[in-house]
Scaffold this active site. Structure first.
Site, PDB file in Angstrom:
ATOM      1  N   ASN A 192     -31.386 -11.565 -30.075  1.00 27.69           N
ATOM      2  CA  ASN A 192     -30.116 -12.137 -29.615  1.00 27.69           C
ATOM      3  C   ASN A 192     -29.085 -11.026 -29.442  1.00 27.69           C
ATOM      4  OD1 ASN A 192     -28.076 -14.181 -29.141  1.00 27.69           O
ATOM      5  ND2 ASN A 192     -27.339 -13.808 -31.219  1.00 27.69           N
ATOM      6  N   HIS A 221     -24.891 -10.294 -29.582  1.00 27.27           N
ATOM      7  CA  HIS A 221     -23.652 -10.882 -30.107  1.00 27.27           C
ATOM      8  C   HIS A 221     -22.495  -9.904 -29.875  1.00 27.27           C
ATOM      9  CE1 HIS A 221     -21.149 -13.425 -32.544  1.00 27.27           C
ATOM     10  NE2 HIS A 221     -20.729 -12.346 -33.180  1.00 27.27           N
ATOM     11  N   SER A 258     -23.910  -6.117 -30.756  1.00 23.80           N
ATOM     12  CA  SER A 258     -25.122  -5.891 -31.548  1.00 23.80           C
ATOM     13  C   SER A 258     -26.265  -6.701 -30.967  1.00 23.80           C
ATOM     14  CB  SER A 258     -24.921  -6.370 -32.991  1.00 23.80           C
ATOM     15  OG  SER A 258     -23.693  -5.904 -33.521  1.00 23.80           O
ATOM     16  N   ASP A 270     -26.397 -15.506 -35.994  1.00 22.15           N
ATOM     17  CA  ASP A 270     -26.001 -14.113 -35.759  1.00 22.15           C
ATOM     18  C   ASP A 270     -26.378 -13.211 -36.940  1.00 22.15           C
ATOM     19  OD1 ASP A 270     -24.925 -14.840 -33.279  1.00 22.15           O
ATOM     20  OD2 ASP A 270     -23.017 -15.383 -34.182  1.00 22.15           O
TER      21      ASP A 270
END
Ligand code: GAR
Length: 190
Positions: A108, A110, A137, A146
């Site tokens: 992911n 973020h 990040s 997250d």
């Protein structure tokens, strides 16, 4: 050209500027991944047009909670030989059943220097906290939002005149570079 590239699936919910950057980068020789599939939980996601414009198959699934749907998604991922799922502005929490089926293969991006400022309204909170730096990040997805092992971070210095808008623009630009680099880092270990 893309014959030996690693297939990735990109999950989106909205605008899809990260998806667009990934598609552009995937066509460059120096990157070894190919966007083989786009999945959205929102049928009106603007980013879906990037899949369409680039003839990349896209699918809509509104419910990721039923095991039946998860199994269906995994059948499709297998068929498309997807090796990595990249969440790019995908605003849905994936359940443990989903995460376990694709262990350590979901990442992911973020818009903050994690572990700081998880969640929403990042830039607003960064400014309020009078941070000196911000950035983005890329991390492996774990059960917490997250969270998970960091793959790569990119940072920038916050200027006095920066606003939520300017930070969003600057950090997004960093994201568009960082995500492809992080994917390269991950797939180099496959
Ligand atoms: C990006 O800034 C991404 O980092 C963020 O949503 C935006 C999506 O933009 N994701 C998160 O906040 C995840 N917690 P995009 O749709 O233009 O790629």
């Amino acid at each position: 050209m893309s014959k030996n590239k690693v297939n990735i699936a990109v999950f989106i919910s909205g605008r899809g500027s990260n998806l667009k950057a990934l598609i552009i980068n995937s066509k460059k020789k120096k990157f070894n991944f190919k966007v083989a599939l786009v999945i959205s939980n929102n049928k009106d996601a603007k980013g879906l047009r990037h899949a369409k414009n680039n003839k990349i198959p896209s699918l809509i699934f509104e419910n990721f909670d039923s095991k039946l749907i998860v199994n269906k998604i995994f059948k499709i991922l297998k068929k498309k030989r997807v090796m990595l799922i990249c969440l790019a502005g995908f605003m849905k929490i994936l359940n443990p059943y989903f995460l376990n089926r694709f262990k350590k293969k979901i990442i992911n991006i973020h818009p903050s220097l994690l572990p700081k400022f998880k969640g929403l309204n990042t830039h607003q909170r960064v400014l309020k906290a009078k941070e000196k730096y911000t950035g983005c990040s890329v991390h492996f997805v774990s059960k917490k939002v997250d969270d998970g092992k960091i793959i790569l971070k990119k940072k920038l210095k916050i200027k006095k005149k920066d606003t939520i808008k300017t930070l969003e623009r600057k950090v997004l630009k960093l994201e568009h570079e960082a995500y492809s680099k992080a994917i390269e880092k991950v797939i180099s270990n496959f």
